[in-house]
Every structure is written in C-alpha cells, then in structure tokens.
Scaffold this motif. Structure first.
Motif, PDB file in Angstrom:
ATOM      1  N   GLU A 202      11.758   2.952   4.016  1.00 40.86           N
ATOM      2  CA  GLU A 202      12.904   3.402   3.237  1.00 40.86           C
ATOM      3  C   GLU A 202      14.184   3.499   4.062  1.00 40.86           C
ATOM      4  O   GLU A 202      15.248   3.775   3.514  1.00 40.86           O
ATOM      5  CB  GLU A 202      12.566   4.730   2.577  1.00 40.86           C
ATOM      6  CG  GLU A 202      11.409   4.572   1.596  1.00 40.86           C
ATOM      7  CD  GLU A 202      11.161   5.792   0.747  1.00 40.86           C
ATOM      8  OE1 GLU A 202      12.137   6.418   0.295  1.00 40.86           O
ATOM      9  OE2 GLU A 202       9.977   6.123   0.537  1.00 40.86           O
ATOM     10  N   GLY A 203      14.082   3.219   5.356  1.00 42.74           N
ATOM     11  CA  GLY A 203      15.233   3.328   6.239  1.00 42.74           C
ATOM     12  C   GLY A 203      16.044   2.061   6.405  1.00 42.74           C
ATOM     13  O   GLY A 203      16.973   2.020   7.204  1.00 42.74           O
ATOM     14  N   SER A 204      15.704   1.028   5.665  1.00 41.34           N
ATOM     15  CA  SER A 204      16.478  -0.219   5.755  1.00 41.34           C
ATOM     16  C   SER A 204      16.622  -0.834   4.368  1.00 41.34           C
ATOM     17  O   SER A 204      15.794  -0.605   3.482  1.00 41.34           O
ATOM     18  CB  SER A 204      15.790  -1.219   6.684  1.00 41.34           C
ATOM     19  OG  SER A 204      14.611  -1.728   6.086  1.00 41.34           O
TER      20      SER A 204
ATOM     21  N   GLN B 174       0.820  -1.208   0.000  1.00 41.90           N
ATOM     22  CA  GLN B 174       0.000   0.000   0.000  1.00 41.90           C
ATOM     23  C   GLN B 174       0.855   1.259   0.000  1.00 41.90           C
ATOM     24  O   GLN B 174       0.514   2.248  -0.648  1.00 41.90           O
ATOM     25  CB  GLN B 174      -0.988  -0.044   1.154  1.00 41.90           C
ATOM     26  CG  GLN B 174      -2.013  -1.141   0.923  1.00 41.90           C
ATOM     27  CD  GLN B 174      -2.970  -1.358   2.065  1.00 41.90           C
ATOM     28  OE1 GLN B 174      -2.762  -0.894   3.179  1.00 41.90           O
ATOM     29  NE2 GLN B 174      -4.048  -2.072   1.790  1.00 41.90           N
ATOM     30  N   TYR B 175       1.982   1.228   0.681  1.00 43.57           N
ATOM     31  CA  TYR B 175       2.892   2.370   0.653  1.00 43.57           C
ATOM     32  C   TYR B 175       3.448   2.575  -0.765  1.00 43.57           C
ATOM     33  O   TYR B 175       3.588   3.713  -1.224  1.00 43.57           O
ATOM     34  CB  TYR B 175       4.033   2.169   1.656  1.00 43.57           C
ATOM     35  CG  TYR B 175       5.045   3.285   1.632  1.00 43.57           C
ATOM     36  CD1 TYR B 175       4.741   4.550   2.127  1.00 43.57           C
ATOM     37  CD2 TYR B 175       6.311   3.088   1.097  1.00 43.57           C
ATOM     38  CE1 TYR B 175       5.667   5.582   2.099  1.00 43.57           C
ATOM     39  CE2 TYR B 175       7.243   4.108   1.071  1.00 43.57           C
ATOM     40  CZ  TYR B 175       6.921   5.350   1.571  1.00 43.57           C
ATOM     41  OH  TYR B 175       7.847   6.376   1.518  1.00 43.57           O
ATOM     42  N   ALA B 176       3.729   1.491  -1.460  1.00 48.89           N
ATOM     43  CA  ALA B 176       4.269   1.588  -2.819  1.00 48.89           C
ATOM     44  C   ALA B 176       3.331   2.363  -3.737  1.00 48.89           C
ATOM     45  O   ALA B 176       3.775   3.013  -4.682  1.00 48.89           O
ATOM     46  CB  ALA B 176       4.528   0.196  -3.388  1.00 48.89           C
TER      47      ALA B 176
ATOM     48  N   LYS C 162       6.699  -2.205  -6.076  1.00 48.92           N
ATOM     49  CA  LYS C 162       6.531  -1.283  -7.209  1.00 48.92           C
ATOM     50  C   LYS C 162       6.483  -2.053  -8.532  1.00 48.92           C
ATOM     51  O   LYS C 162       5.692  -1.712  -9.418  1.00 48.92           O
ATOM     52  CB  LYS C 162       7.646  -0.243  -7.227  1.00 48.92           C
ATOM     53  CG  LYS C 162       7.474   0.823  -6.180  1.00 48.92           C
ATOM     54  CD  LYS C 162       8.604   1.834  -6.303  1.00 48.92           C
ATOM     55  CE  LYS C 162       8.332   3.060  -5.488  1.00 48.92           C
ATOM     56  NZ  LYS C 162       9.357   4.086  -5.716  1.00 48.92           N
ATOM     57  N   LYS C 163       7.297  -3.088  -8.654  1.00 47.39           N
ATOM     58  CA  LYS C 163       7.255  -3.920  -9.863  1.00 47.39           C
ATOM     59  C   LYS C 163       5.901  -4.620  -9.970  1.00 47.39           C
ATOM     60  O   LYS C 163       5.320  -4.702 -11.059  1.00 47.39           O
ATOM     61  CB  LYS C 163       8.378  -4.958  -9.843  1.00 47.39           C
ATOM     62  CG  LYS C 163       9.747  -4.375 -10.095  1.00 47.39           C
ATOM     63  CD  LYS C 163      10.813  -5.444 -10.019  1.00 47.39           C
ATOM     64  CE  LYS C 163      12.184  -4.830 -10.115  1.00 47.39           C
ATOM     65  NZ  LYS C 163      13.249  -5.803  -9.863  1.00 47.39           N
ATOM     66  N   ASN C 164       5.411  -5.133  -8.859  1.00 48.47           N
ATOM     67  CA  ASN C 164       4.100  -5.774  -8.855  1.00 48.47           C
ATOM     68  C   ASN C 164       3.007  -4.782  -9.254  1.00 48.47           C
ATOM     69  O   ASN C 164       2.099  -5.125 -10.029  1.00 48.47           O
ATOM     70  CB  ASN C 164       3.788  -6.358  -7.476  1.00 48.47           C
ATOM     71  CG  ASN C 164       4.694  -7.510  -7.103  1.00 48.47           C
ATOM     72  OD1 ASN C 164       5.380  -8.079  -7.940  1.00 48.47           O
ATOM     73  ND2 ASN C 164       4.725  -7.835  -5.823  1.00 48.47           N
ATOM     74  N   LEU C 165       3.094  -3.573  -8.736  1.00 49.40           N
ATOM     75  CA  LEU C 165       2.100  -2.547  -9.080  1.00 49.40           C
ATOM     76  C   LEU C 165       2.159  -2.177 -10.558  1.00 49.40           C
ATOM     77  O   LEU C 165       1.117  -1.965 -11.187  1.00 49.40           O
ATOM     78  CB  LEU C 165       2.309  -1.290  -8.231  1.00 49.40           C
ATOM     79  CG  LEU C 165       1.759  -1.367  -6.822  1.00 49.40           C
ATOM     80  CD1 LEU C 165       2.230  -0.175  -5.999  1.00 49.40           C
ATOM     81  CD2 LEU C 165       0.242  -1.428  -6.845  1.00 49.40           C
ATOM     82  N   ALA C 166       3.361  -2.097 -11.098  1.00 47.35           N
ATOM     83  CA  ALA C 166       3.503  -1.794 -12.529  1.00 47.35           C
ATOM     84  C   ALA C 166       2.833  -2.876 -13.364  1.00 47.35           C
ATOM     85  O   ALA C 166       2.139  -2.582 -14.350  1.00 47.35           O
ATOM     86  CB  ALA C 166       4.978  -1.652 -12.899  1.00 47.35           C
ATOM     87  N   ALA C 167       3.001  -4.130 -12.970  1.00 47.25           N
ATOM     88  CA  ALA C 167       2.359  -5.238 -13.696  1.00 47.25           C
ATOM     89  C   ALA C 167       0.843  -5.175 -13.553  1.00 47.25           C
ATOM     90  O   ALA C 167       0.108  -5.384 -14.530  1.00 47.25           O
ATOM     91  CB  ALA C 167       2.890  -6.573 -13.184  1.00 47.25           C
ATOM     92  N   ILE C 168       0.361  -4.854 -12.365  1.00 47.45           N
ATOM     93  CA  ILE C 168      -1.092  -4.737 -12.146  1.00 47.45           C
ATOM     94  C   ILE C 168      -1.659  -3.592 -12.971  1.00 47.45           C
ATOM     95  O   ILE C 168      -2.700  -3.742 -13.625  1.00 47.45           O
ATOM     96  CB  ILE C 168      -1.391  -4.530 -10.642  1.00 47.45           C
ATOM     97  CG1 ILE C 168      -1.102  -5.813  -9.866  1.00 47.45           C
ATOM     98  CG2 ILE C 168      -2.824  -4.072 -10.420  1.00 47.45           C
ATOM     99  CD1 ILE C 168      -1.054  -5.628  -8.351  1.00 47.45           C
TER     100      ILE C 168
ATOM    101  N   ARG D 214      11.973  -4.660  -0.517  1.00 47.04           N
ATOM    102  CA  ARG D 214      10.566  -5.049  -0.613  1.00 47.04           C
ATOM    103  C   ARG D 214       9.768  -3.984  -1.346  1.00 47.04           C
ATOM    104  O   ARG D 214       8.882  -4.291  -2.146  1.00 47.04           O
ATOM    105  CB  ARG D 214       9.963  -5.314   0.760  1.00 47.04           C
ATOM    106  CG  ARG D 214       8.498  -5.746   0.652  1.00 47.04           C
ATOM    107  CD  ARG D 214       7.902  -6.154   1.968  1.00 47.04           C
ATOM    108  NE  ARG D 214       8.291  -7.516   2.296  1.00 47.04           N
ATOM    109  CZ  ARG D 214       8.105  -8.067   3.479  1.00 47.04           C
ATOM    110  NH1 ARG D 214       7.544  -7.377   4.459  1.00 47.04           N
ATOM    111  NH2 ARG D 214       8.460  -9.315   3.705  1.00 47.04           N
ATOM    112  N   LEU D 215      10.045  -2.727  -1.084  1.00 47.27           N
ATOM    113  CA  LEU D 215       9.353  -1.627  -1.776  1.00 47.27           C
ATOM    114  C   LEU D 215       9.581  -1.728  -3.281  1.00 47.27           C
ATOM    115  O   LEU D 215       8.637  -1.578  -4.061  1.00 47.27           O
ATOM    116  CB  LEU D 215       9.831  -0.271  -1.240  1.00 47.27           C
ATOM    117  CG  LEU D 215       9.249   0.968  -1.911  1.00 47.27           C
ATOM    118  CD1 LEU D 215       7.728   1.026  -1.759  1.00 47.27           C
ATOM    119  CD2 LEU D 215       9.906   2.219  -1.322  1.00 47.27           C
ATOM    120  N   ALA D 216      10.807  -1.990  -3.698  1.00 41.91           N
ATOM    121  CA  ALA D 216      11.099  -2.137  -5.133  1.00 41.91           C
ATOM    122  C   ALA D 216      10.305  -3.292  -5.734  1.00 41.91           C
ATOM    123  O   ALA D 216       9.763  -3.171  -6.844  1.00 41.91           O
ATOM    124  CB  ALA D 216      12.595  -2.348  -5.345  1.00 41.91           C
ATOM    125  N   THR D 217      10.195  -4.388  -5.002  1.00 43.14           N
ATOM    126  CA  THR D 217       9.406  -5.532  -5.467  1.00 43.14           C
ATOM    127  C   THR D 217       7.937  -5.150  -5.600  1.00 43.14           C
ATOM    128  O   THR D 217       7.280  -5.485  -6.590  1.00 43.14           O
ATOM    129  CB  THR D 217       9.563  -6.722  -4.500  1.00 43.14           C
ATOM    130  OG1 THR D 217      10.943  -7.093  -4.462  1.00 43.14           O
ATOM    131  CG2 THR D 217       8.707  -7.904  -4.926  1.00 43.14           C
TER     132      THR D 217
END
Length: 157
Positions: A126-128, A97-99, A139-145, A134-137
C-alpha cells in the motif's frame, strides 16, 4: 567502476535470495498451505479470519505460515535485502493473497491484539502507486472468483 561492480554484486545477491525464497515456496507443506490460501481460503469478515486462525486447525496454521512468509519477504525489502521492484516483478502471488485479508486487516489486528501483524506487507503493497494499483486489480479478480463460486454453490431454480 567499483560502484558498477558493487551494484552488480548486490543484484546477484538479491537474485540468489529470490531463488532461495522460491525454493522455500516449493517445500511440500508450504505448497499445501499456499494452495489453500490461493484457492479455498476466501474470508468474508475479520470474525471469520479470527475464527480460522484461533481454531487450532491446519487451515489456521496455513494462514500463519503463508502470511508470515510474505511478511518476511516484505521485511527484506524494508531492510534493504531486496528492492521493491524485484519483489513486485517476481512475487505477484503475494499481492493476490494480501488482497484476501486486506479488507479485514485492521479489525483482525484489533481483535487479536496484534497491532503489527502483516505491517511489512501492508507498507510494501500500500506504500506505492504500483502496489495499490496491483492490489486493486487483485481485489477485482477476487470479487469475480467469489461471485463465480457463489453462482456454482447456488442450486438451480
């Protein structure tokens, strides 16, 4: 021995808090809000996010409810009530949801004059290294959706 007992007690209290947070996610309005944020909600810009939040609609309330919930969970981490690892292991939905809003967060804050909105969740994720990965992953999932939805919405030629 007392340190072991203390660590065990802390772990149990954190587990109890995670279970309470899970119960809050099951509340009927929160379920509906999470369903909207996890599904239909796919903002394409900060302007769109501002428009939804300021429209005074149920969807705007859902955004504030869900993201307020996740920011609260992140604040629990920052204040020592939960460990980052426990939240990482049990709250994958937060990252997804943050992505959805992360690309528009800085501009949204500026437009709404809310410089600290979602600051706890931003710092946690974003601090770890693991959070950023996980955020990058996500975002990739969201791009596909988004691509799949765009293809479904286009009429056949």
């Amino acid at each position: 021995m007392s340190d072991e007992r203390t660590n065990s007690d802390i772990a149990i209290r954190q587990a109890e808090l995670i279970l309470k947070l899970y119960d809050l996610r099951r509340e009927s309005v929160m379920r509906e809000a999470r369903s909207y944020i996890g599904g239909q909600f796919l903002p394409a810009s900060a302007e769109e996010l501002v428009k939804i939040v300021t429209a005074g609609t149920r969807h705007g309330a859902f955004i504030l409810q869900v993201y307020g919930y996740w920011d609260m969970v992140a604040a629990f981490v920052h204040n020592g009530a939960l460990t980052p690892r426990l939240v990482y292991d049990t709250c994958q939905e937060m990252y997804f949801q943050y992505a959805k809003i992360q690309p528009y967060l800085a501009e949204f804050r500026q437009k709404m004059n809310l410089p600290e909105w979602m600051i706890s969740i931003e710092q946690l994720i974003e601090g770890s290294d693991s959070g950023r990965t996980r955020l990058a992953t996500m975002k990739k999932n969201l791009a596909a959706i988004t691509a799949a939805r765009t293809n479904v919405e286009k009429p056949a030629t």
